[in-house]
Design a protein around this motif. Structure first.
Motif, PDB file in Angstrom:
ATOM      1  N   ILE A 195       0.833  -1.207   0.000  1.00  0.00           N
ATOM      2  CA  ILE A 195       0.000   0.000   0.000  1.00  0.00           C
ATOM      3  C   ILE A 195       0.866   1.255   0.000  1.00  0.00           C
ATOM      4  O   ILE A 195       0.598   2.215  -0.742  1.00  0.00           O
ATOM      5  N   GLU A 196       1.913   1.269   0.835  1.00  0.00           N
ATOM      6  CA  GLU A 196       2.776   2.456   0.904  1.00  0.00           C
ATOM      7  C   GLU A 196       3.463   2.725  -0.427  1.00  0.00           C
ATOM      8  O   GLU A 196       3.538   3.877  -0.878  1.00  0.00           O
ATOM      9  N   ALA A 197       3.967   1.668  -1.069  1.00  0.00           N
ATOM     10  CA  ALA A 197       4.613   1.840  -2.370  1.00  0.00           C
ATOM     11  C   ALA A 197       3.606   2.301  -3.414  1.00  0.00           C
ATOM     12  O   ALA A 197       3.905   3.167  -4.250  1.00  0.00           O
ATOM     13  N   GLY A 198       2.389   1.731  -3.350  1.00  0.00           N
ATOM     14  CA  GLY A 198       1.353   2.109  -4.309  1.00  0.00           C
ATOM     15  C   GLY A 198       0.926   3.561  -4.155  1.00  0.00           C
ATOM     16  O   GLY A 198       0.742   4.278  -5.144  1.00  0.00           O
ATOM     17  N   LEU A 199       0.781   4.020  -2.908  1.00  0.00           N
ATOM     18  CA  LEU A 199       0.385   5.419  -2.671  1.00  0.00           C
ATOM     19  C   LEU A 199       1.481   6.374  -3.136  1.00  0.00           C
ATOM     20  O   LEU A 199       1.193   7.446  -3.680  1.00  0.00           O
ATOM     21  N   LYS A 200       2.742   5.996  -2.902  1.00  0.00           N
ATOM     22  CA  LYS A 200       3.847   6.853  -3.332  1.00  0.00           C
ATOM     23  C   LYS A 200       3.938   6.901  -4.856  1.00  0.00           C
ATOM     24  O   LYS A 200       4.187   7.956  -5.449  1.00  0.00           O
ATOM     25  N   LYS A 201       3.702   5.758  -5.482  1.00  0.00           N
ATOM     26  CA  LYS A 201       3.856   5.685  -6.936  1.00  0.00           C
ATOM     27  C   LYS A 201       2.692   6.327  -7.676  1.00  0.00           C
ATOM     28  O   LYS A 201       2.900   7.036  -8.674  1.00  0.00           O
ATOM     29  N   PHE A 202       1.458   6.122  -7.174  1.00  0.00           N
ATOM     30  CA  PHE A 202       0.293   6.608  -7.910  1.00  0.00           C
ATOM     31  C   PHE A 202      -0.358   7.834  -7.286  1.00  0.00           C
ATOM     32  O   PHE A 202      -1.089   8.560  -7.959  1.00  0.00           O
ATOM     33  N   GLY A 203      -0.119   8.065  -5.981  1.00  0.00           N
ATOM     34  CA  GLY A 203      -0.591   9.284  -5.344  1.00  0.00           C
ATOM     35  C   GLY A 203      -2.090   9.404  -5.198  1.00  0.00           C
ATOM     36  O   GLY A 203      -2.595  10.488  -4.902  1.00  0.00           O
ATOM     37  N   SER A 204      -2.822   8.322  -5.395  1.00  0.00           N
ATOM     38  CA  SER A 204      -4.285   8.379  -5.338  1.00  0.00           C
ATOM     39  C   SER A 204      -4.826   7.051  -4.836  1.00  0.00           C
ATOM     40  O   SER A 204      -4.477   5.983  -5.360  1.00  0.00           O
ATOM     41  N   GLN A 205      -5.694   7.125  -3.816  1.00  0.00           N
ATOM     42  CA  GLN A 205      -6.310   5.908  -3.304  1.00  0.00           C
ATOM     43  C   GLN A 205      -7.218   5.270  -4.354  1.00  0.00           C
ATOM     44  O   GLN A 205      -7.274   4.047  -4.473  1.00  0.00           O
ATOM     45  N   LEU A 206      -7.913   6.105  -5.095  1.00  0.00           N
ATOM     46  CA  LEU A 206      -8.814   5.593  -6.125  1.00  0.00           C
ATOM     47  C   LEU A 206      -8.042   4.830  -7.188  1.00  0.00           C
ATOM     48  O   LEU A 206      -8.403   3.704  -7.560  1.00  0.00           O
ATOM     49  N   GLN A 207      -6.961   5.438  -7.670  1.00  0.00           N
ATOM     50  CA  GLN A 207      -6.161   4.771  -8.700  1.00  0.00           C
ATOM     51  C   GLN A 207      -5.511   3.513  -8.161  1.00  0.00           C
ATOM     52  O   GLN A 207      -5.440   2.480  -8.838  1.00  0.00           O
ATOM     53  N   LEU A 208      -5.031   3.571  -6.905  1.00  0.00           N
ATOM     54  CA  LEU A 208      -4.383   2.407  -6.323  1.00  0.00           C
ATOM     55  C   LEU A 208      -5.360   1.259  -6.136  1.00  0.00           C
ATOM     56  O   LEU A 208      -5.019   0.106  -6.377  1.00  0.00           O
ATOM     57  N   SER A 209      -6.596   1.573  -5.729  1.00  0.00           N
ATOM     58  CA  SER A 209      -7.599   0.515  -5.561  1.00  0.00           C
ATOM     59  C   SER A 209      -7.879  -0.181  -6.895  1.00  0.00           C
ATOM     60  O   SER A 209      -8.074  -1.397  -6.944  1.00  0.00           O
ATOM     61  N   GLN A 210      -7.840   0.612  -7.982  1.00  0.00           N
ATOM     62  CA  GLN A 210      -8.049   0.027  -9.304  1.00  0.00           C
ATOM     63  C   GLN A 210      -6.851  -0.841  -9.720  1.00  0.00           C
ATOM     64  O   GLN A 210      -7.029  -1.927 -10.290  1.00  0.00           O
ATOM     65  N   ILE A 211      -5.656  -0.351  -9.406  1.00  0.00           N
ATOM     66  CA  ILE A 211      -4.430  -1.097  -9.744  1.00  0.00           C
ATOM     67  C   ILE A 211      -4.397  -2.424  -8.984  1.00  0.00           C
ATOM     68  O   ILE A 211      -4.034  -3.470  -9.541  1.00  0.00           O
ATOM     69  N   LEU A 212      -4.795  -2.376  -7.689  1.00  0.00           N
ATOM     70  CA  LEU A 212      -4.765  -3.582  -6.857  1.00  0.00           C
ATOM     71  C   LEU A 212      -5.958  -4.491  -7.091  1.00  0.00           C
ATOM     72  O   LEU A 212      -5.949  -5.649  -6.678  1.00  0.00           O
ATOM     73  N   GLY A 213      -6.991  -3.934  -7.728  1.00  0.00           N
ATOM     74  CA  GLY A 213      -8.190  -4.721  -7.993  1.00  0.00           C
ATOM     75  C   GLY A 213      -9.033  -4.965  -6.756  1.00  0.00           C
ATOM     76  O   GLY A 213      -9.648  -6.026  -6.612  1.00  0.00           O
ATOM     77  N   ILE A 214      -9.057  -3.982  -5.837  1.00  0.00           N
ATOM     78  CA  ILE A 214      -9.884  -4.100  -4.632  1.00  0.00           C
ATOM     79  C   ILE A 214     -10.770  -2.876  -4.520  1.00  0.00           C
ATOM     80  O   ILE A 214     -10.506  -1.827  -5.118  1.00  0.00           O
ATOM     81  N   ASN A 215     -11.841  -3.002  -3.734  1.00  0.00           N
ATOM     82  CA  ASN A 215     -12.766  -1.902  -3.514  1.00  0.00           C
ATOM     83  C   ASN A 215     -12.057  -0.754  -2.809  1.00  0.00           C
ATOM     84  O   ASN A 215     -11.221  -0.966  -1.942  1.00  0.00           O
ATOM     85  N   ARG A 216     -12.435   0.481  -3.163  1.00  0.00           N
ATOM     86  CA  ARG A 216     -11.796   1.652  -2.554  1.00  0.00           C
ATOM     87  C   ARG A 216     -12.024   1.691  -1.047  1.00  0.00           C
ATOM     88  O   ARG A 216     -11.126   2.054  -0.281  1.00  0.00           O
TER      89      ARG A 216
END
Length: 244
Positions: A210-231
């Motif tokens: 999660i920490e790497a994803g937030l740093k890389k994409f800067g958005s919870q919405l985008q990260l939830s889509q990247i990870l394939g989980i509900n926001r």
């Protein structure tokens, strides 16, 4: 021969003072934090002097009887300093702290203070480059696979923590998925014990993900889509793991 690099005015003044008194049979002590280069400096200035550690009282006693020129490291660890006789000898001692000021003043003609690495920014860059070269050779890493400016330097224990921070960074950034799995395997093999261990150790995977994803994409919405989980699920996990 021991080499010693510095651009610190304080250390250069210590070197000048030692060079002026090299022909005299007087004793000096260099006091400063651990791992600041006190022993290296003493060996650089007096390469032919016998070196002993204050951790061994008997060894120091024997060396004093056999040699006129002596380097004593860890001087503060000597248990019975008051019985030492430095008459007609050139003693260069190093210590992490003063100890008994009155006794130190009686034993040594010159008392020098070694500055910490934090007080020597130019020296840090030089020593950093030396440790990077050593790490690249030891770990067999190509120099073009990382950015040296991104290495977080830990100076809390001077050269010891500086070297560790460089080696740790390069190891972490050169590992592949097999290495990471191996590290996790040995960690879990050692720490798995008790009940509900799956949930207990889930953070080992979720927190860095999660920490790497937030740093890389800067958005919870985008990260939830990247990870394939509900926001909302992502928000819950961020809250559970106290991720900023």
């Amino acid at each position: 021969m021991e080499t010693f690099f510095t651009t610190s005015d304080k250390i250069q003044n210590i070197i000048k003072s030692f060079n002026l008194t090299k022909t005299l049979f007087v004793s000096s002590i260099i006091i400063g934090e651990a791992h600041t280069g006190k022993k290296s400096l003493a060996r650089y200035l007096f390469p032919n002097a016998t070196l002993v550690s204050g951790e061994d009282q008997e060894e120091v006693k024997a060396a004093l009887s056999d040699h006129d020129e002596l380097i004593i490291t860890d001087f503060e660890k000597l248990s019975n300093q008051s019985v030492l006789d430095f008459s007609n000898k050139r003693i260069i001692a190093t210590a992490n702290y003063m100890g008994n000021p009155a006794l130190i003043d009686d034993l040594f003609a010159f008392i020098y203070t070694m500055p910490s690495l934090q007080e020597r920014p130019e020296d840090i860059n030089y020593i950093k480059d030396l440790f990077i070269k050593e790490a690249l050779s030891t770990l067999m890493i190509e120099p073009d696979t990382f950015n040296a400016d991104e290495i977080p330097l830990n100076l809390t224990m001077n050269t010891k923590s500086l070297k560790k921070s460089i080696f740790t960074y390069l190891i972490q950034h050169s590992m592949d998925d097999k290495d990471i799995k191996e590290v996790l395997y040995h960690y879990l093999l050692k720490h798995l014990d008790g009940n509900d261990e799956y949930r207990e150790h889930l953070g080992l995977y979720e927190i860095p993900l999660i920490e790497a994803g937030l740093k890389k994409f800067g958005s919870q919405l985008q990260l939830s889509q990247i990870l394939g989980i509900n926001r909302n699920t992502l928000r819950k996990k961020i809250h559970e793991h106290n991720i900023d």
